[in-house]
Scaffold this active site. Structure first.
Site, PDB file in Angstrom:
ATOM      1  N   ASP A  18       0.784  -1.253   0.000  1.00  0.00           N
ATOM      2  CA  ASP A  18       0.000   0.000   0.000  1.00  0.00           C
ATOM      3  C   ASP A  18       0.814   1.301   0.000  1.00  0.00           C
ATOM      4  O   ASP A  18       0.470   2.235   0.744  1.00  0.00           O
ATOM      5  CB  ASP A  18      -0.954   0.021   1.211  1.00  0.00           C
ATOM      6  CG  ASP A  18      -1.966  -1.111   1.215  1.00  0.00           C
ATOM      7  OD1 ASP A  18      -1.899  -1.976   0.333  1.00  0.00           O
ATOM      8  OD2 ASP A  18      -2.821  -1.140   2.121  1.00  0.00           O
ATOM      9  N   ASP A  56      -4.641  -0.908  -1.686  1.00  0.00           N
ATOM     10  CA  ASP A  56      -5.941  -0.702  -1.049  1.00  0.00           C
ATOM     11  C   ASP A  56      -6.842  -0.052  -2.108  1.00  0.00           C
ATOM     12  O   ASP A  56      -6.441   0.951  -2.719  1.00  0.00           O
ATOM     13  CB  ASP A  56      -5.742   0.241   0.154  1.00  0.00           C
ATOM     14  CG  ASP A  56      -6.675  -0.055   1.310  1.00  0.00           C
ATOM     15  OD1 ASP A  56      -7.182  -1.187   1.414  1.00  0.00           O
ATOM     16  OD2 ASP A  56      -6.895   0.869   2.127  1.00  0.00           O
ATOM     17  N   HIS A  58     -10.752   0.812  -2.481  1.00  0.00           N
ATOM     18  CA  HIS A  58     -12.104   0.791  -1.925  1.00  0.00           C
ATOM     19  C   HIS A  58     -13.148   1.403  -2.848  1.00  0.00           C
ATOM     20  O   HIS A  58     -12.898   2.435  -3.483  1.00  0.00           O
ATOM     21  CB  HIS A  58     -12.134   1.616  -0.630  1.00  0.00           C
ATOM     22  CG  HIS A  58     -11.304   1.059   0.481  1.00  0.00           C
ATOM     23  ND1 HIS A  58     -11.431  -0.239   0.929  1.00  0.00           N
ATOM     24  CD2 HIS A  58     -10.333   1.624   1.255  1.00  0.00           C
ATOM     25  CE1 HIS A  58     -10.579  -0.440   1.926  1.00  0.00           C
ATOM     26  NE2 HIS A  58      -9.893   0.670   2.138  1.00  0.00           N
ATOM     27  N   HIS A  62     -17.327   2.638   0.948  1.00  0.00           N
ATOM     28  CA  HIS A  62     -16.813   1.549   1.779  1.00  0.00           C
ATOM     29  C   HIS A  62     -17.142   1.788   3.253  1.00  0.00           C
ATOM     30  O   HIS A  62     -17.007   2.901   3.765  1.00  0.00           O
ATOM     31  CB  HIS A  62     -15.298   1.407   1.608  1.00  0.00           C
ATOM     32  CG  HIS A  62     -14.786   0.104   2.112  1.00  0.00           C
ATOM     33  ND1 HIS A  62     -14.212  -0.043   3.359  1.00  0.00           N
ATOM     34  CD2 HIS A  62     -14.811  -1.131   1.549  1.00  0.00           C
ATOM     35  CE1 HIS A  62     -13.891  -1.320   3.521  1.00  0.00           C
ATOM     36  NE2 HIS A  62     -14.234  -1.998   2.444  1.00  0.00           N
ATOM     37  N   HIS A  91     -10.403   6.928   2.105  1.00  0.00           N
ATOM     38  CA  HIS A  91      -9.066   6.832   1.514  1.00  0.00           C
ATOM     39  C   HIS A  91      -9.045   5.776   0.422  1.00  0.00           C
ATOM     40  O   HIS A  91      -9.880   4.861   0.422  1.00  0.00           O
ATOM     41  CB  HIS A  91      -8.038   6.473   2.602  1.00  0.00           C
ATOM     42  CG  HIS A  91      -8.290   5.112   3.191  1.00  0.00           C
ATOM     43  ND1 HIS A  91      -9.195   4.905   4.200  1.00  0.00           N
ATOM     44  CD2 HIS A  91      -7.782   3.897   2.880  1.00  0.00           C
ATOM     45  CE1 HIS A  91      -9.227   3.615   4.488  1.00  0.00           C
ATOM     46  NE2 HIS A  91      -8.384   2.969   3.700  1.00  0.00           N
ATOM     47  N   LYS A 116      -7.154  -4.993  -2.720  1.00  0.00           N
ATOM     48  CA  LYS A 116      -7.915  -5.456  -1.552  1.00  0.00           C
ATOM     49  C   LYS A 116      -8.845  -4.366  -1.067  1.00  0.00           C
ATOM     50  O   LYS A 116      -8.670  -3.199  -1.420  1.00  0.00           O
ATOM     51  CB  LYS A 116      -6.949  -5.888  -0.440  1.00  0.00           C
ATOM     52  CG  LYS A 116      -6.033  -4.768   0.029  1.00  0.00           C
ATOM     53  CD  LYS A 116      -4.919  -5.308   0.912  1.00  0.00           C
ATOM     54  CE  LYS A 116      -4.033  -4.206   1.428  1.00  0.00           C
ATOM     55  NZ  LYS A 116      -4.698  -3.211   2.270  1.00  0.00           N
ATOM     56  N   CYS A 161      -1.752  -2.776   7.725  1.00  0.00           N
ATOM     57  CA  CYS A 161      -1.677  -3.656   6.552  1.00  0.00           C
ATOM     58  C   CYS A 161      -0.360  -4.409   6.446  1.00  0.00           C
ATOM     59  O   CYS A 161      -0.340  -5.562   6.017  1.00  0.00           O
ATOM     60  CB  CYS A 161      -1.999  -2.855   5.297  1.00  0.00           C
ATOM     61  SG  CYS A 161      -3.715  -2.273   5.336  1.00  0.00           S
TER      62      CYS A 161
HETATM   63 ZN   LIG Z   1      -8.356   0.946   3.486  1.00  0.00          ZN
END
Ligand SMILES: [Zn+2]
Length: 206
Positions: A18, A56, A58, A62, A91, A116, A161
């Site tokens: 990330d 990441d 989203h 989310h 984010h 993810k 993470c």
């Molecule tokens: Zn996140």
């Protein structure tokens, strides 16, 4: 043409977690001193046979975002579908600048990117599974398919993470290391405790 299969036996692998604009200076969820890891992450890639990244990624609504919960504040912990959930500032929304990898991050050697956090009902700290281990990202099968034995983890944030990715790597039987110089935490105290947990389970910190 001769073949050299020696790399297949080792496949020293680096997972870059990330390193995205929202987790860096000026981003929506900037990790303190996060930018300092970028030159380190770039420099160490040459030491690995295989380099992969997580991202990441989203959807706009989310449920890890505080704005999706009336009356809740950022960084508050709630229960979401039976799991504790820290509520984050919005984010890494799909398709936004914040979700892109930082422009200074060297990406040429990155062979695969595992996204993810795409299911709006559940967060996903680890690059391997969502937080409820309901869905597999495919990363484990990919690593096994490449005969990976050793994994080093770097990136952001160390106490979320990076930690969960490293813990799942360890639990999956890989020799796993976290490169301290190439990670930064959101919360330093949490990170100290998590390092001890990782070490006690056989993880290496270097
Ligand atoms: Zn996140």
């Amino acid at each position: 043409m001769s073949s050299d299969f020696s790399n297949l036996a080792v496949m020293k692998t680096l997972i870059i977690v990330d390193v995205q604009n929202d987790f860096l200076e000026g981003g929506a969820l900037a990790v303190p001193d996060g930018n300092a890891i970028i030159p380190v992450v770039n420099q160490i890639q040459k030491d690995y046979d295989l380099v992969i990244a997580t991202q990441d990624w989203h959807p706009f609504h989310h449920k890890s975002f505080a704005r999706e919960h009336n009356g809740k504040r950022e960084f508050e912990t709630i229960e979401l579908n039976g799991l504790p959930q820290v509520l984050w500032p919005a984010h890494c929304v799909q398709g936004t600048f914040g979700a892109e990898f930082h422009p200074d991050l060297e990406m040429n050697k990155v062979e695969a990117i595992f996204r993810k956090g795409m299911d709006r009902e559940i967060d996903s700290y680890s690059g391997f599974y969502d937080n409820g281990k309901l869905k597999d990202t495919g990363l484990l099968g990919y690593l096994k398919g490449r005969n990976v034995k050793e994994i080093s983890v770097c990136g952001l944030a160390a106490d979320y993470c990076v930690f969960y990715t490293a813990m799942d790597a360890l639990a999956s039987g890989f020799q796993t290391e976290i490169i301290l110089e190439a990670v930064r935490p959101i919360n330093r105290n949490n990170w100290t405790a998590l390092q001890n947990e990782f070490r006690s389970l056989g993880g290496r910190l270097s």
